[in-house]
Design a protein around this motif. Structure first.
Motif, PDB file in Angstrom:
ATOM      1  N   GLY A  38       0.856  -1.170   0.000  1.00  0.00           N
ATOM      2  CA  GLY A  38       0.000   0.000   0.000  1.00  0.00           C
ATOM      3  C   GLY A  38       0.899   1.229   0.000  1.00  0.00           C
ATOM      4  N   THR A  39       0.387   2.366  -0.426  1.00  0.00           N
ATOM      5  CA  THR A  39       1.190   3.583  -0.457  1.00  0.00           C
ATOM      6  C   THR A  39       0.373   4.781  -0.013  1.00  0.00           C
ATOM      7  OG1 THR A  39       0.621   4.108  -2.749  1.00  0.00           O
ATOM      8  CG2 THR A  39       2.594   2.764  -2.395  1.00  0.00           C
ATOM      9  N   TYR A  40       1.098   5.775   0.471  1.00  0.00           N
ATOM     10  CA  TYR A  40       0.507   7.076   0.778  1.00  0.00           C
ATOM     11  C   TYR A  40       1.572   8.127   0.515  1.00  0.00           C
ATOM     12  CZ  TYR A  40      -1.350  11.082   3.278  1.00  0.00           C
ATOM     13  OH  TYR A  40      -1.790  12.344   3.585  1.00  0.00           O
ATOM     14  N   LEU A  41       1.213   9.155  -0.222  1.00  0.00           N
ATOM     15  CA  LEU A  41       2.155  10.233  -0.499  1.00  0.00           C
ATOM     16  C   LEU A  41       2.183  11.189   0.671  1.00  0.00           C
ATOM     17  CD1 LEU A  41       3.923  10.819  -3.067  1.00  0.00           C
ATOM     18  CD2 LEU A  41       2.194   9.053  -3.345  1.00  0.00           C
ATOM     19  N   GLY A  42       3.313  11.290   1.340  1.00  0.00           N
ATOM     20  CA  GLY A  42       3.438  12.162   2.499  1.00  0.00           C
ATOM     21  C   GLY A  42       3.626  13.611   2.116  1.00  0.00           C
ATOM     22  N   ARG A  43       3.584  14.488   3.068  1.00  0.00           N
ATOM     23  CA  ARG A  43       3.725  15.938   3.015  1.00  0.00           C
ATOM     24  C   ARG A  43       3.659  16.531   1.608  1.00  0.00           C
ATOM     25  NH1 ARG A  43       9.417  14.793   3.783  1.00  0.00           N
ATOM     26  NH2 ARG A  43      10.627  15.613   2.062  1.00  0.00           N
ATOM     27  N   ASP A  44       3.192  17.757   1.537  1.00  0.00           N
ATOM     28  CA  ASP A  44       3.075  18.448   0.257  1.00  0.00           C
ATOM     29  C   ASP A  44       4.438  18.576  -0.410  1.00  0.00           C
ATOM     30  OD1 ASP A  44       0.395  18.730   0.628  1.00  0.00           O
ATOM     31  OD2 ASP A  44       0.533  20.759   1.463  1.00  0.00           O
ATOM     32  N   ALA A  45       4.448  18.443  -1.716  1.00  0.00           N
ATOM     33  CA  ALA A  45       5.693  18.533  -2.472  1.00  0.00           C
ATOM     34  C   ALA A  45       6.156  19.985  -2.580  1.00  0.00           C
ATOM     35  CB  ALA A  45       5.503  17.948  -3.857  1.00  0.00           C
ATOM     36  N   LEU A  57      -0.033   8.685  -8.857  1.00  0.00           N
ATOM     37  CA  LEU A  57       1.036   7.706  -8.636  1.00  0.00           C
ATOM     38  C   LEU A  57       0.612   6.386  -9.266  1.00  0.00           C
ATOM     39  CD1 LEU A  57       3.734   6.928  -7.285  1.00  0.00           C
ATOM     40  CD2 LEU A  57       2.410   6.290  -5.256  1.00  0.00           C
ATOM     41  N   ALA A  58       1.330   5.947 -10.297  1.00  0.00           N
ATOM     42  CA  ALA A  58       0.911   4.773 -11.062  1.00  0.00           C
ATOM     43  C   ALA A  58       1.799   3.564 -10.848  1.00  0.00           C
ATOM     44  CB  ALA A  58       0.878   5.107 -12.556  1.00  0.00           C
ATOM     45  N   LYS A  88      -0.251   0.030 -10.252  1.00  0.00           N
ATOM     46  CA  LYS A  88      -1.609   0.154  -9.746  1.00  0.00           C
ATOM     47  C   LYS A  88      -2.589  -0.494 -10.705  1.00  0.00           C
ATOM     48  CE  LYS A  88      -4.143   3.473  -6.990  1.00  0.00           C
ATOM     49  NZ  LYS A  88      -4.163   4.880  -6.513  1.00  0.00           N
ATOM     50  N   SER A  89      -3.511  -1.291 -10.140  1.00  0.00           N
ATOM     51  CA  SER A  89      -4.579  -1.909 -10.913  1.00  0.00           C
ATOM     52  C   SER A  89      -5.874  -1.663 -10.156  1.00  0.00           C
ATOM     53  CB  SER A  89      -4.331  -3.416 -11.071  1.00  0.00           C
ATOM     54  OG  SER A  89      -5.409  -4.044 -11.741  1.00  0.00           O
ATOM     55  N   SER A  91      -7.796  -0.172  -7.435  1.00  0.00           N
ATOM     56  CA  SER A  91      -7.382   0.353  -6.133  1.00  0.00           C
ATOM     57  C   SER A  91      -6.273  -0.486  -5.505  1.00  0.00           C
ATOM     58  CB  SER A  91      -8.584   0.393  -5.177  1.00  0.00           C
ATOM     59  OG  SER A  91      -9.128  -0.904  -5.005  1.00  0.00           O
ATOM     60  N   ASP A  92      -5.792  -1.509  -6.227  1.00  0.00           N
ATOM     61  CA  ASP A  92      -4.791  -2.422  -5.684  1.00  0.00           C
ATOM     62  C   ASP A  92      -3.426  -2.182  -6.323  1.00  0.00           C
ATOM     63  OD1 ASP A  92      -6.760  -3.742  -4.135  1.00  0.00           O
ATOM     64  OD2 ASP A  92      -7.289  -5.016  -5.847  1.00  0.00           O
ATOM     65  N   TRP A  93      -2.390  -2.587  -5.591  1.00  0.00           N
ATOM     66  CA  TRP A  93      -1.037  -2.581  -6.120  1.00  0.00           C
ATOM     67  C   TRP A  93      -0.650  -4.020  -6.423  1.00  0.00           C
ATOM     68  CZ3 TRP A  93       1.194   1.718  -7.656  1.00  0.00           C
ATOM     69  CH2 TRP A  93       0.775   2.939  -7.082  1.00  0.00           C
ATOM     70  N   VAL A  94      -0.215  -4.277  -7.642  1.00  0.00           N
ATOM     71  CA  VAL A  94       0.054  -5.648  -8.074  1.00  0.00           C
ATOM     72  C   VAL A  94       1.489  -5.767  -8.573  1.00  0.00           C
ATOM     73  CG1 VAL A  94      -2.348  -6.078  -8.653  1.00  0.00           C
ATOM     74  CG2 VAL A  94      -0.809  -5.196 -10.414  1.00  0.00           C
ATOM     75  N   TYR A  95       2.033  -6.970  -8.452  1.00  0.00           N
ATOM     76  CA  TYR A  95       3.373  -7.255  -8.950  1.00  0.00           C
ATOM     77  C   TYR A  95       3.478  -8.753  -9.185  1.00  0.00           C
ATOM     78  CZ  TYR A  95       4.391  -8.930  -4.212  1.00  0.00           C
ATOM     79  OH  TYR A  95       4.381  -9.631  -3.025  1.00  0.00           O
ATOM     80  N   THR A  96       4.459  -9.161  -9.968  1.00  0.00           N
ATOM     81  CA  THR A  96       4.680 -10.570 -10.244  1.00  0.00           C
ATOM     82  C   THR A  96       6.178 -10.823 -10.426  1.00  0.00           C
ATOM     83  OG1 THR A  96       4.016 -12.426 -11.663  1.00  0.00           O
ATOM     84  CG2 THR A  96       4.403 -10.322 -12.747  1.00  0.00           C
ATOM     85  N   PRO A  97       6.693 -11.961  -9.921  1.00  0.00           N
ATOM     86  CA  PRO A  97       5.951 -13.024  -9.223  1.00  0.00           C
ATOM     87  C   PRO A  97       5.635 -12.613  -7.791  1.00  0.00           C
ATOM     88  CG  PRO A  97       8.286 -13.538  -9.255  1.00  0.00           C
ATOM     89  CD  PRO A  97       8.126 -12.301 -10.093  1.00  0.00           C
ATOM     90  N   LYS A  98       4.567 -13.174  -7.259  1.00  0.00           N
ATOM     91  CA  LYS A  98       4.144 -12.865  -5.896  1.00  0.00           C
ATOM     92  C   LYS A  98       5.170 -13.376  -4.887  1.00  0.00           C
ATOM     93  CE  LYS A  98       0.475 -11.422  -5.184  1.00  0.00           C
ATOM     94  NZ  LYS A  98      -0.046 -10.034  -5.120  1.00  0.00           N
TER      95      LYS A  98
END
Length: 209
Positions: A38-45, A57-58, A88-89, A91-98
């Motif tokens: 999961g991700t969250y972008l912290g503080r204003d850029a 953020l993709a 991002k897919s 609302s989920d974050w995906v990657y392979t291989p798991k």
């Protein structure tokens, strides 16, 4: 302007293997033990250029080290994940291989995440390249290069480091279900502004006005 970013992270300590000590560790267990992100972008850029936020953020890259019950050290490398592409897919974050959490209670994995993902020195070049080889030790090294013709559209570099995380959820950034690794990606660049006040004589006597 070129900026080399050295960010200390990841751990994969002494793991007994029959092949090279830098071989990737694969922990294949039931799907319920899969590592999720999961991700969250912290503080204003405060950056100049294309600013990343939670909406645009993709993708991001992840390095990870498995160290058993030992905390990460600078002699460790990236035996669990090496510049893993996560996208991002919906609302989920995906990657392979798991990848999966270790079954031994208390075994640790350290993570380093950055965005946007390095595309290398070919189009669409975002100025971000991974320097560390997959058999390197210590923290990963990433180069960030801003070309003269890309000052207005330079990439907004963000990163986070999560050390010695365990499945049980004792790490400060692992949620209550003990599977999701949540990165708080912080903006690593700073915008600098300059204002000059010149007296009239100086203004009239220089070509740079």
């Amino acid at each position: 302007m070129r900026k080399s970013i050295f960010l200390g992270i990841i751990a994969l300590a002494a793991v007994s293997m029959t092949s090279c000590s830098n071989d990737e560790v694969t922990l294949a267990y039931p799907q319920d033990d899969a590592i999720e992100f999961g991700t969250y972008l912290g503080r204003d850029a405060l950056t100049r250029g294309v600013v990343l936020d939670n909406n645009n953020l993709a993708n991001f890259g992840v390095f990870a080290s498995y160290t058993g019950e030992t905390d990460w050290a600078s002699t460790d490398g990236y035996n669990f994940m090496y510049n893993q592409f996560v996208e991002k897919s919906g609302s989920d974050w995906v990657y392979t291989p798991k990848k999966y959490w270790p079954t031994n209670q208390g075994d640790k994995i350290s993570f380093f995440a950055y965005a946007p993902y390095a595309t290398g020195a070919v189009a669409p070049y975002n100025g971000i390249t991974v320097v560390s080889a997959n058999d390197a030790k210590d923290a990963p090294v990433i180069n960030y290069n801003i070309t003269a013709d890309n000052l207005e559209n330079q990439a907004d570099f963000v990163a986070d480091v999560l050390m010695n995380q365990v499945k049980e959820g004792t790490g400060s950034s692992i949620d209550s279900d003990g599977r999701v690794v949540s990165f708080q990606l912080l903006h690593e660049l700073t915008r600098l502004g300059f204002t000059a006040r010149l007296d009239r004589d100086a203004y009239d006597s220089t070509d740079a006005k």
